[in-house]
Write an enzyme that holds these catalytic residues in place. Structure first.
Site, PDB file in Angstrom:
ATOM      1  N   ARG A 149       0.872  -1.179   0.000  1.00  0.00           N
ATOM      2  CA  ARG A 149       0.000   0.000   0.000  1.00  0.00           C
ATOM      3  C   ARG A 149       0.906   1.225   0.000  1.00  0.00           C
ATOM      4  O   ARG A 149       2.035   1.175   0.502  1.00  0.00           O
ATOM      5  CB  ARG A 149      -0.891   0.027   1.248  1.00  0.00           C
ATOM      6  CG  ARG A 149      -1.814  -1.176   1.391  1.00  0.00           C
ATOM      7  CD  ARG A 149      -2.599  -1.092   2.694  1.00  0.00           C
ATOM      8  NE  ARG A 149      -3.515  -2.220   2.856  1.00  0.00           N
ATOM      9  CZ  ARG A 149      -3.265  -3.316   3.565  1.00  0.00           C
ATOM     10  NH1 ARG A 149      -2.100  -3.441   4.189  1.00  0.00           N
ATOM     11  NH2 ARG A 149      -4.157  -4.281   3.657  1.00  0.00           N
ATOM     12  N   LYS A 173      -2.133  -2.141   7.995  1.00  0.00           N
ATOM     13  CA  LYS A 173      -3.296  -1.602   8.705  1.00  0.00           C
ATOM     14  C   LYS A 173      -3.338  -2.129  10.130  1.00  0.00           C
ATOM     15  O   LYS A 173      -3.011  -3.281  10.380  1.00  0.00           O
ATOM     16  CB  LYS A 173      -4.577  -2.001   7.965  1.00  0.00           C
ATOM     17  CG  LYS A 173      -4.794  -1.224   6.670  1.00  0.00           C
ATOM     18  CD  LYS A 173      -6.132  -1.567   6.054  1.00  0.00           C
ATOM     19  CE  LYS A 173      -6.384  -0.726   4.812  1.00  0.00           C
ATOM     20  NZ  LYS A 173      -7.681  -1.039   4.180  1.00  0.00           N
ATOM     21  N   HIS A 245      -1.988   2.379  -5.948  1.00  0.00           N
ATOM     22  CA  HIS A 245      -2.718   1.142  -5.675  1.00  0.00           C
ATOM     23  C   HIS A 245      -2.812   0.254  -6.911  1.00  0.00           C
ATOM     24  O   HIS A 245      -2.954  -0.964  -6.795  1.00  0.00           O
ATOM     25  CB  HIS A 245      -4.112   1.473  -5.147  1.00  0.00           C
ATOM     26  CG  HIS A 245      -4.519   0.614  -3.987  1.00  0.00           C
ATOM     27  ND1 HIS A 245      -3.856   0.634  -2.773  1.00  0.00           N
ATOM     28  CD2 HIS A 245      -5.498  -0.315  -3.848  1.00  0.00           C
ATOM     29  CE1 HIS A 245      -4.427  -0.232  -1.945  1.00  0.00           C
ATOM     30  NE2 HIS A 245      -5.422  -0.811  -2.580  1.00  0.00           N
ATOM     31  N   ARG A 248      -0.176  -2.255  -6.831  1.00  0.00           N
ATOM     32  CA  ARG A 248      -0.512  -3.328  -5.874  1.00  0.00           C
ATOM     33  C   ARG A 248      -1.482  -4.325  -6.523  1.00  0.00           C
ATOM     34  O   ARG A 248      -1.298  -5.541  -6.411  1.00  0.00           O
ATOM     35  CB  ARG A 248      -1.130  -2.687  -4.624  1.00  0.00           C
ATOM     36  CG  ARG A 248      -1.629  -3.660  -3.554  1.00  0.00           C
ATOM     37  CD  ARG A 248      -2.032  -2.840  -2.328  1.00  0.00           C
ATOM     38  NE  ARG A 248      -2.892  -3.552  -1.392  1.00  0.00           N
ATOM     39  CZ  ARG A 248      -2.447  -4.344  -0.408  1.00  0.00           C
ATOM     40  NH1 ARG A 248      -1.154  -4.554  -0.265  1.00  0.00           N
ATOM     41  NH2 ARG A 248      -3.299  -4.912   0.422  1.00  0.00           N
ATOM     42  N   HIS A 271      -4.063  -8.967   3.728  1.00  0.00           N
ATOM     43  CA  HIS A 271      -5.522  -8.963   3.859  1.00  0.00           C
ATOM     44  C   HIS A 271      -5.927  -9.803   5.068  1.00  0.00           C
ATOM     45  O   HIS A 271      -5.429 -10.911   5.246  1.00  0.00           O
ATOM     46  CB  HIS A 271      -6.178  -9.575   2.611  1.00  0.00           C
ATOM     47  CG  HIS A 271      -6.132  -8.686   1.416  1.00  0.00           C
ATOM     48  ND1 HIS A 271      -6.277  -9.154   0.121  1.00  0.00           N
ATOM     49  CD2 HIS A 271      -5.963  -7.335   1.306  1.00  0.00           C
ATOM     50  CE1 HIS A 271      -6.201  -8.135  -0.717  1.00  0.00           C
ATOM     51  NE2 HIS A 271      -6.003  -7.034  -0.025  1.00  0.00           N
ATOM     52  N   TYR A 280      -9.207 -11.123  -6.936  1.00  0.00           N
ATOM     53  CA  TYR A 280      -8.214 -11.345  -7.986  1.00  0.00           C
ATOM     54  C   TYR A 280      -8.483 -12.617  -8.783  1.00  0.00           C
ATOM     55  O   TYR A 280      -8.031 -12.742  -9.915  1.00  0.00           O
ATOM     56  CB  TYR A 280      -6.799 -11.348  -7.379  1.00  0.00           C
ATOM     57  CG  TYR A 280      -6.470  -9.997  -6.810  1.00  0.00           C
ATOM     58  CD1 TYR A 280      -6.220  -8.915  -7.646  1.00  0.00           C
ATOM     59  CD2 TYR A 280      -6.480  -9.770  -5.435  1.00  0.00           C
ATOM     60  CE1 TYR A 280      -5.971  -7.652  -7.128  1.00  0.00           C
ATOM     61  CE2 TYR A 280      -6.232  -8.513  -4.911  1.00  0.00           C
ATOM     62  CZ  TYR A 280      -5.987  -7.465  -5.770  1.00  0.00           C
ATOM     63  OH  TYR A 280      -5.755  -6.212  -5.261  1.00  0.00           O
TER      64      TYR A 280
END
Length: 299
Positions: A149, A173, A245, A248, A271, A280
């Site tokens: 990110r 995150k 992004h 990514r 994730h 994806y």
């Protein structure tokens, strides 16, 4: 409890107990501010603890009439649900009015990606005779080579680079750390930037450990990286709307197209849920479908 006190307490909860970044806290705060604005616009002004499910449904209609798209509405409702979960935990309310609130149905949009050729074209447009050209090449190679990110990239530290074993440590995150493998091209670009260019930069006190610095010796902002990528897209005549992004997404898409295990991709991207990574596989199906349409004689 008045709205200002409630919002201030919620911000402290997000920072201290949920360990969210300043950007995430600001986003959540804006969501609650909108509910406050709605409450303030009503004939009878309601405090946070007096809001009912009916009020919240009225709020949804209100933001819908403002022209807010379903995905933005869903994000705001996520913030409101977190807010009322906090108020319930603090015993400000006895029942959560948002519990039965339904989010608007949204189509899952497939992210834009770049082909391998497009990525090479963008990197080739960099002016490597300039110091920032070497830095920007290292940035793009790292984004594509590790799927970071943009916030993870700006916070990347020298002490978290393990280039000899081809790994970097990333803070994602919720301040969660993960080890991510990094490709050989990214390693080469990082070494050239760090050993030949960055070493000659003046560095501001307290910024010594950050990998990517500007001319003043402070860490790069996310906005600079966005603008750099936008400018490069214009130089090469790319019609797609791209951002950091996009690199990514391209990293993940190319891995899945190449047959990578979805759990491994999930781990690399950081994730929490495999369902986030599963987008994806949909992208891969779109790629396969377009291939058939393009090359099959019966299509």
């Amino acid at each position: 409890m008045d709205w200002r006190s409630a919002i201030k307490g919620f911000q402290a909860y997000l920072k201290l107990e949920k360990s969210l970044s300043d950007n995430s806290i600001q986003a959540y705060s804006r969501d609650i501010e909108k509910l406050y604005q709605y409450s303030d616009s009503q004939p009878v002004k309601l405090k946070p603890e007096l809001i009912t499910l009916t009020n919240l449904r009225g709020f949804i209609n209100w933001i819908n009439e403002l022209g807010m798209i379903p995905s933005s509405q869903a994000r705001i409702l996520s913030g409101i649900k977190a807010f009322y979960k906090y108020l319930l935990m603090e015993d400000v309310i006895k029942a959560d009015p948002s519990e039965l609130l339904e989010s608007p149905k949204i189509r899952r949009k497939l992210p834009d990606t770049l082909s391998y050729e497009e990525i090479n074209k963008i990197i080739a447009a960099l002016d490597l005779s300039k110091p920032e050209g070497m830095r920007n090449k290292a940035i793009l190679e790292t984004l594509y080579g590790s799927g970071l990110r943009v916030s993870e990239l700006t916070e990347l530290k020298l002490s978290n680079l393990y280039l000899d074993i081809e790994f970097i440590k990333v803070t994602g995150k919720g301040n969660k750390e993960r080890l991510v493998p990094i490709g050989s091209e990214a390693i080469k670009a990082l070494k050239l930037w760090i050993e030949n260019v960055r070493v000659h930069n003046p560095i501001k006190k307290g910024e010594e450990d950050y990998v990517f610095l500007n001319r003043r010796g402070t860490r790069l902002s996310r906005q600079i990286i966005f603008l750099t990528i936008k400018d490069l897209a214009e130089i090469v005549g790319l019609k797609k709307k791209i951002s950091p992004h996009t690199f990514r997404h391209s990293f993940a898409t190319h891995l899945v197209e190449g047959g990578a295990d979805l759990r491994a991709v999930q781990e690399m991207l950081g994730h929490e849920s495999i369902t986030t990574t599963e987008i994806y596989t949909h992208l891969d199906r779109e790629y396969l479908k377009s291939t058939i349409n393009q090359f099959h004689p019966r299509s």
